[in-house]
Design a protein around this motif. Structure first.
Motif, PDB file in Angstrom:
ATOM      1  N   GLU A   1     -51.796   3.174 -29.756  1.00  0.00           N
ATOM      2  CA  GLU A   1     -53.127   2.821 -30.220  1.00  0.00           C
ATOM      3  C   GLU A   1     -54.059   3.974 -29.872  1.00  0.00           C
ATOM      4  O   GLU A   1     -53.883   4.635 -28.846  1.00  0.00           O
ATOM      5  CB  GLU A   1     -53.621   1.557 -29.530  1.00  0.00           C
ATOM      6  CG  GLU A   1     -52.900   0.308 -29.960  1.00  0.00           C
ATOM      7  CD  GLU A   1     -53.516  -0.919 -29.328  1.00  0.00           C
ATOM      8  OE1 GLU A   1     -54.676  -1.234 -29.671  1.00  0.00           O
ATOM      9  OE2 GLU A   1     -52.844  -1.519 -28.489  1.00  0.00           O
TER      10      GLU A   1
ATOM     11  N   GLY B   1     -57.454   5.484 -28.482  1.00  0.00           N
ATOM     12  CA  GLY B   1     -58.531   5.106 -27.577  1.00  0.00           C
ATOM     13  C   GLY B   1     -59.866   5.162 -28.308  1.00  0.00           C
ATOM     14  O   GLY B   1     -59.943   5.670 -29.433  1.00  0.00           O
ATOM     15  N   PRO B   2     -60.918   4.663 -27.683  1.00  0.00           N
ATOM     16  CA  PRO B   2     -62.227   4.607 -28.358  1.00  0.00           C
ATOM     17  C   PRO B   2     -62.723   5.959 -28.873  1.00  0.00           C
ATOM     18  O   PRO B   2     -63.207   6.052 -30.003  1.00  0.00           O
ATOM     19  CB  PRO B   2     -63.164   4.042 -27.290  1.00  0.00           C
ATOM     20  CG  PRO B   2     -62.267   3.304 -26.350  1.00  0.00           C
ATOM     21  CD  PRO B   2     -60.961   4.039 -26.366  1.00  0.00           C
ATOM     22  N   ALA B   3     -62.608   7.015 -28.086  1.00  0.00           N
ATOM     23  CA  ALA B   3     -63.101   8.328 -28.526  1.00  0.00           C
ATOM     24  C   ALA B   3     -62.271   8.854 -29.700  1.00  0.00           C
ATOM     25  O   ALA B   3     -62.823   9.381 -30.674  1.00  0.00           O
ATOM     26  CB  ALA B   3     -63.077   9.319 -27.365  1.00  0.00           C
TER      27      ALA B   3
ATOM     28  N   LEU C   1     -60.555   7.074 -31.796  1.00  0.00           N
ATOM     29  CA  LEU C   1     -60.822   6.212 -32.941  1.00  0.00           C
ATOM     30  C   LEU C   1     -62.121   6.624 -33.631  1.00  0.00           C
ATOM     31  O   LEU C   1     -62.178   6.708 -34.860  1.00  0.00           O
ATOM     32  CB  LEU C   1     -60.872   4.749 -32.499  1.00  0.00           C
ATOM     33  CG  LEU C   1     -60.952   3.715 -33.601  1.00  0.00           C
ATOM     34  CD1 LEU C   1     -59.807   3.856 -34.588  1.00  0.00           C
ATOM     35  CD2 LEU C   1     -60.942   2.320 -33.003  1.00  0.00           C
ATOM     36  N   ARG C   2     -63.152   6.916 -32.850  1.00  0.00           N
ATOM     37  CA  ARG C   2     -64.422   7.375 -33.443  1.00  0.00           C
ATOM     38  C   ARG C   2     -64.219   8.690 -34.194  1.00  0.00           C
ATOM     39  O   ARG C   2     -64.736   8.875 -35.295  1.00  0.00           O
ATOM     40  CB  ARG C   2     -65.496   7.526 -32.365  1.00  0.00           C
ATOM     41  CG  ARG C   2     -66.059   6.202 -31.894  1.00  0.00           C
ATOM     42  CD  ARG C   2     -67.303   6.388 -31.032  1.00  0.00           C
ATOM     43  NE  ARG C   2     -67.057   7.181 -29.829  1.00  0.00           N
ATOM     44  CZ  ARG C   2     -66.588   6.675 -28.681  1.00  0.00           C
ATOM     45  NH1 ARG C   2     -66.315   5.391 -28.591  1.00  0.00           N
ATOM     46  NH2 ARG C   2     -66.400   7.455 -27.638  1.00  0.00           N
TER      47      ARG C   2
ATOM     48  N   GLU D   1     -62.330   7.980 -37.411  1.00  0.00           N
ATOM     49  CA  GLU D   1     -63.222   7.328 -38.370  1.00  0.00           C
ATOM     50  C   GLU D   1     -64.152   8.349 -39.018  1.00  0.00           C
ATOM     51  O   GLU D   1     -64.448   8.252 -40.213  1.00  0.00           O
ATOM     52  CB  GLU D   1     -64.031   6.231 -37.690  1.00  0.00           C
ATOM     53  CG  GLU D   1     -63.223   5.005 -37.347  1.00  0.00           C
ATOM     54  CD  GLU D   1     -64.009   3.972 -36.557  1.00  0.00           C
ATOM     55  OE1 GLU D   1     -64.764   4.355 -35.625  1.00  0.00           O
ATOM     56  OE2 GLU D   1     -63.879   2.791 -36.882  1.00  0.00           O
TER      57      GLU D   1
ATOM     58  N   PRO E   1     -60.182   0.918 -39.925  1.00  0.00           N
ATOM     59  CA  PRO E   1     -60.147   1.615 -38.627  1.00  0.00           C
ATOM     60  C   PRO E   1     -59.279   0.933 -37.588  1.00  0.00           C
ATOM     61  O   PRO E   1     -58.576   1.589 -36.827  1.00  0.00           O
ATOM     62  CB  PRO E   1     -61.616   1.654 -38.204  1.00  0.00           C
ATOM     63  CG  PRO E   1     -62.363   1.630 -39.495  1.00  0.00           C
ATOM     64  CD  PRO E   1     -61.550   0.752 -40.416  1.00  0.00           C
ATOM     65  N   GLU E   2     -59.258  -0.395 -37.553  1.00  0.00           N
ATOM     66  CA  GLU E   2     -58.437  -1.089 -36.556  1.00  0.00           C
ATOM     67  C   GLU E   2     -56.950  -0.930 -36.846  1.00  0.00           C
ATOM     68  O   GLU E   2     -56.114  -1.229 -36.000  1.00  0.00           O
ATOM     69  CB  GLU E   2     -58.821  -2.566 -36.434  1.00  0.00           C
ATOM     70  CG  GLU E   2     -58.654  -3.372 -37.693  1.00  0.00           C
ATOM     71  CD  GLU E   2     -59.867  -3.361 -38.627  1.00  0.00           C
ATOM     72  OE1 GLU E   2     -59.872  -4.189 -39.547  1.00  0.00           O
ATOM     73  OE2 GLU E   2     -60.787  -2.545 -38.453  1.00  0.00           O
TER      74      GLU E   2
ATOM     75  N   HIS F   1     -53.300   4.193 -36.039  1.00  0.00           N
ATOM     76  CA  HIS F   1     -52.387   4.282 -34.897  1.00  0.00           C
ATOM     77  C   HIS F   1     -51.516   5.523 -35.079  1.00  0.00           C
ATOM     78  O   HIS F   1     -51.554   6.173 -36.113  1.00  0.00           O
ATOM     79  CB  HIS F   1     -51.505   3.034 -34.809  1.00  0.00           C
ATOM     80  CG  HIS F   1     -50.620   2.866 -36.003  1.00  0.00           C
ATOM     81  ND1 HIS F   1     -51.032   2.229 -37.145  1.00  0.00           N
ATOM     82  CD2 HIS F   1     -49.354   3.297 -36.253  1.00  0.00           C
ATOM     83  CE1 HIS F   1     -50.060   2.255 -38.038  1.00  0.00           C
ATOM     84  NE2 HIS F   1     -49.027   2.906 -37.522  1.00  0.00           N
TER      85      HIS F   1
END
Length: 133
Positions: free
Chosen positions: A21, A23-25, A27-28, A31, A51-52, A55
């Motif tokens: 998966e 991580g938040p950074a 993923l941003r 995106e 976005p979810e 992976h």
């Protein structure tokens, strides 16, 4: 054979894979790349992943009997145990099969070595339990 529809559904093969998966950074950052590509000419004609759903696939397994999942997870845990935690960052976007007619947008990962070691451990686990190499 006895059973109801819910029992039959529980026994249906599942589409399975090992993945990381984001991580938040990361993923941003991913995106942001997607937003940029979506805004380019032809970007509105592409089926983009939510976005979810982003992976990093490490090992695709295909259609798997649910009874094989627990033994596979146990074997994967034992193969992964000697590996040390690591950090990676997203690399440049790669377009497949060609940049002119991409069907897949992939973001590289840097450094590659720890991700490759993780994928190799999962490959060993899968092959040891009868999955094709």
């Amino acid at each position: 054979m006895r059973g109801d529809a819910s029992e039959a559904a529980q026994q249906a093969p599942i589409r399975a894979f090992f993945a990381l998966e984001l991580g938040p950074a990361a993923l941003r950052a991913a995106e942001a790349v997607l937003r940029e590509l979506r805004g380019r000419a032809g970007g509105d004609g592409v089926r983009w992943v939510r976005p979810e759903g982003l992976h990093v696939t490490l090992r695709f397994l295909g259609s798997v009997d649910p009874a094989r999942v627990a033994p596979l997870a146990a074997r994967a845990r034992s193969e992964l145990a000697p590996l040390r935690p690591f950090r990676v960052r997203l690399g440049p976007a790669e377009l497949f099969p060609t940049p002119r007619r991409p069907r897949v947008v992939a973001l590289g990962m840097e450094p590659e070595a720890p991700v490759a070691a993780l994928a190799a451990a999962l490959e060993r686990a899968a092959v040891a339990l009868g999955f094709a190499p």
